[in-house]
Write a protein that holds these residues in place. Structure first.
Motif, short mmCIF file in Angstrom:
data_model
loop_
_atom_site.label_atom_id
_atom_site.label_comp_id
_atom_site.label_asym_id
_atom_site.label_seq_id
_atom_site.Cartn_x
_atom_site.Cartn_y
_atom_site.Cartn_z
N MET A 168 0.86 -1.19 0.00
CA MET A 168 0.00 0.00 0.00
C MET A 168 0.89 1.24 0.00
SD MET A 168 -3.17 -0.87 2.50
CE MET A 168 -4.50 -1.87 1.88
N ARG A 169 0.96 1.88 -1.14
CA ARG A 169 1.87 2.98 -1.36
C ARG A 169 1.69 4.13 -0.36
NH1 ARG A 169 0.76 5.87 -6.57
NH2 ARG A 169 -0.09 3.81 -6.88
N HIS A 170 0.47 4.40 0.06
CA HIS A 170 0.22 5.57 0.92
C HIS A 170 0.32 5.26 2.41
CE1 HIS A 170 -0.81 7.84 -2.60
NE2 HIS A 170 -1.62 6.86 -2.97
N VAL A 171 0.37 3.98 2.77
CA VAL A 171 0.52 3.62 4.19
C VAL A 171 2.00 3.69 4.52
CG1 VAL A 171 0.23 1.82 5.93
CG2 VAL A 171 -1.53 2.16 4.19
N LYS A 172 2.35 4.57 5.44
CA LYS A 172 3.75 4.78 5.81
C LYS A 172 4.16 3.94 7.01
CE LYS A 172 4.15 7.38 2.40
NZ LYS A 172 4.65 6.75 1.20
N GLY A 173 3.20 3.54 7.83
CA GLY A 173 3.54 2.70 8.96
C GLY A 173 2.32 2.31 9.77
N VAL A 174 2.40 1.13 10.36
CA VAL A 174 1.37 0.64 11.27
C VAL A 174 2.11 0.03 12.46
CG1 VAL A 174 -0.62 -0.86 11.60
CG2 VAL A 174 -0.16 0.11 9.33
N SER A 175 1.76 0.47 13.65
CA SER A 175 2.36 -0.12 14.85
C SER A 175 1.24 -0.62 15.75
CB SER A 175 3.24 0.90 15.58
OG SER A 175 2.51 2.07 15.87
N TYR A 176 1.61 -1.59 16.58
CA TYR A 176 0.64 -2.25 17.44
C TYR A 176 0.79 -1.77 18.88
CZ TYR A 176 0.17 -5.60 13.59
OH TYR A 176 -0.04 -6.18 12.38
N TYR A 177 -0.34 -1.45 19.50
CA TYR A 177 -0.36 -1.22 20.95
C TYR A 177 -0.57 -2.55 21.67
CZ TYR A 177 -0.98 3.73 19.83
OH TYR A 177 -0.83 5.01 19.35
N ASP A 178 -1.45 -3.37 21.10
CA ASP A 178 -1.75 -4.72 21.60
C ASP A 178 -2.44 -5.47 20.46
OD1 ASP A 178 -4.55 -4.01 21.64
OD2 ASP A 178 -4.29 -3.20 23.66
N ASP A 179 -3.03 -6.62 20.73
CA ASP A 179 -3.62 -7.41 19.64
C ASP A 179 -4.92 -6.83 19.09
OD1 ASP A 179 -5.14 -8.05 21.86
OD2 ASP A 179 -5.25 -10.18 21.40
N GLN A 180 -5.46 -5.78 19.69
CA GLN A 180 -6.70 -5.17 19.23
C GLN A 180 -6.56 -3.71 18.78
OE1 GLN A 180 -9.87 -6.72 19.00
NE2 GLN A 180 -8.52 -8.48 19.20
N ASN A 181 -5.48 -3.05 19.17
CA ASN A 181 -5.32 -1.61 18.94
C ASN A 181 -4.05 -1.31 18.17
OD1 ASN A 181 -7.57 -0.34 20.75
ND2 ASN A 181 -6.65 -1.99 21.97
N THR A 182 -4.19 -0.44 17.16
CA THR A 182 -3.08 -0.09 16.29
C THR A 182 -2.99 1.42 16.09
OG1 THR A 182 -4.57 -0.46 14.42
CG2 THR A 182 -3.03 -2.25 14.97
N HIS A 183 -1.82 1.85 15.62
CA HIS A 183 -1.60 3.24 15.24
C HIS A 183 -1.20 3.25 13.77
CE1 HIS A 183 -0.62 7.47 15.65
NE2 HIS A 183 0.43 7.21 14.88
N LEU A 228 -6.81 3.04 -3.45
CA LEU A 228 -7.22 1.81 -2.77
C LEU A 228 -7.21 0.64 -3.75
CD1 LEU A 228 -8.42 0.20 -0.40
CD2 LEU A 228 -10.68 1.06 -1.10
N GLN A 229 -7.78 0.85 -4.93
CA GLN A 229 -7.82 -0.22 -5.93
C GLN A 229 -6.42 -0.61 -6.37
OE1 GLN A 229 -10.64 -1.99 -6.98
NE2 GLN A 229 -8.94 -3.29 -7.62
N GLN A 230 -5.55 0.36 -6.60
CA GLN A 230 -4.17 0.05 -6.99
C GLN A 230 -3.46 -0.75 -5.90
OE1 GLN A 230 -2.71 3.99 -7.79
NE2 GLN A 230 -3.43 3.98 -9.90
N ASP A 231 -3.68 -0.39 -4.64
CA ASP A 231 -3.05 -1.12 -3.54
C ASP A 231 -3.56 -2.55 -3.45
OD1 ASP A 231 -1.55 1.11 -2.90
OD2 ASP A 231 -2.82 1.72 -1.22
N LEU A 232 -4.86 -2.75 -3.64
CA LEU A 232 -5.41 -4.10 -3.62
C LEU A 232 -4.85 -4.93 -4.78
CD1 LEU A 232 -9.13 -3.40 -2.70
CD2 LEU A 232 -7.41 -4.54 -1.28
N ASP A 233 -4.76 -4.33 -5.96
CA ASP A 233 -4.19 -5.04 -7.10
C ASP A 233 -2.73 -5.38 -6.85
OD1 ASP A 233 -6.65 -4.89 -8.37
OD2 ASP A 233 -6.08 -3.17 -9.62
N ARG A 234 -1.99 -4.48 -6.20
CA ARG A 234 -0.59 -4.74 -5.87
C ARG A 234 -0.48 -5.90 -4.87
NH1 ARG A 234 0.96 -0.24 -6.74
NH2 ARG A 234 0.26 0.88 -4.92
N PHE A 235 -1.40 -5.96 -3.90
CA PHE A 235 -1.43 -7.08 -2.95
C PHE A 235 -1.62 -8.39 -3.71
CE2 PHE A 235 -4.03 -9.94 -0.26
CZ PHE A 235 -3.13 -10.16 0.77
N ALA A 236 -2.59 -8.43 -4.62
CA ALA A 236 -2.85 -9.64 -5.39
C ALA A 236 -1.63 -10.02 -6.23
CB ALA A 236 -4.07 -9.44 -6.30
N GLU A 237 -0.97 -9.04 -6.80
CA GLU A 237 0.21 -9.29 -7.61
C GLU A 237 1.36 -9.85 -6.76
OE1 GLU A 237 3.37 -6.37 -9.74
OE2 GLU A 237 1.27 -6.05 -10.27
#
Length: 175
Positions: free
Chosen positions: A31-46, A126-135
Motif C-alpha cells: 500500500m503505497r500511501h501507508v507509511k507505517g502501522v504499529s501495534y499497541y496490543d492485539d486489538q489496537n493499532t496506530h 485503494l484499488q491500486q493497492d489491492l491489485d498490488r497485494f494480489a500481484e
C-alpha cells in the motif's frame, strides 16, 4: 462520511489471504500511501498514511470473523472505519473486498473536495493497492511452500537479484 470501495482476486486460498492481510505492519509493502502501522496490543493499532498530506489515527479491531471479515474503527485522529471481506472462489482463489469510510480532513472544504473528485483519488489508490497485494501474493506462490511474509520477501528479493544479474551493463565512457 465518504465511502470508497475496492476489490481484487488473489490467486491463493482464503485462509492464506486472510492471514496475510491481518499483518498490518506489512501494509507499506503493497500500500503505497501507508507509511507505517504499529501495534499497541492485539486489538489496537496506530496508523500513519500520506494521502493529501500526512494523517495519523489510532484504531480498534471490530467484528473479525476468521477467513471472512476484518473490521476496524478509528478511536483517535483521522475519523474512519471499514471492513475487508474475504470470499473463497475455490481452493486457489479469493475475492478481497474493502469498504472504507472516512471524514476527509479540512472540515466542510475537505468534504466538498472529496465529493467533487478527491474521493475518486482515494478510491483509485485503494484499488491500486489491492491489485498490488494480489500481484505480490500471486508472484510469490510456489507449490508445497508455506506462503508467509518471509517467503514473499525472499522470493521478491530473488526476483530483483535475478533481474539485475541478467541486465546488460554498459560502462560509461568519458566524453
Amino acid at each position: 462520511m465518504i465511502e470508497n470501495r475496492g476489490s481484487t482476486i488473489v490467486a491463493a486460498p482464503v485462509d492464506r489471504v486472510y492471514e496475510l492481510f491481518t499483518y498490518f505492519h506489512h501494509y507499506p509493502e503493497f500500500m503505497r500511501h501507508v507509511k507505517g502501522v504499529s501495534y499497541y496490543d492485539d486489538q489496537n493499532t496506530h496508523w500513519a498514511v500520506d494521502v493529501a498530506g500526512r494523517h495519523e489515527w489510532d484504531a480498534i479491531n471490530e467484528g473479525w470473523q476468521r477467513n471472512s471479515r476484518i473490521g476496524w474503527r478509528a478511536t483517535g485522529g483521522l475519523r474512519n472505519s471499514g471492513e475487508v471481506l474475504f470470499q473463497s472462489l475455490g481452493s486457489e482463489a479469493t475475492c478481497v473486498f474493502v469498504r472504507l469510510k472516512y471524514d476527509p480532513p479540512g472540515g466542510a472544504a475537505g468534504r466538498f473536495a472529496a465529493v467533487v473528485g478527491g474521493g475518486r483519488v482515494v478510491e483509485r489508490a485503494l484499488q491500486q493497492d489491492l491489485d498490488r497485494f494480489a500481484e505480490v501474493i500471486g508472484e510469490s506462490r510456489s507449490d508445497g511452500e508455506t506462503l508467509d511474509w518471509n517467503t514473499i520477501r525472499r522470493r521478491r528479493l530473488y526476483t530483483i537479484r535475478g533481474t539485475i544479474e541478467r541486465a546488460r551493463v554498459i560502462p560509461l565512457r568519458p566524453t
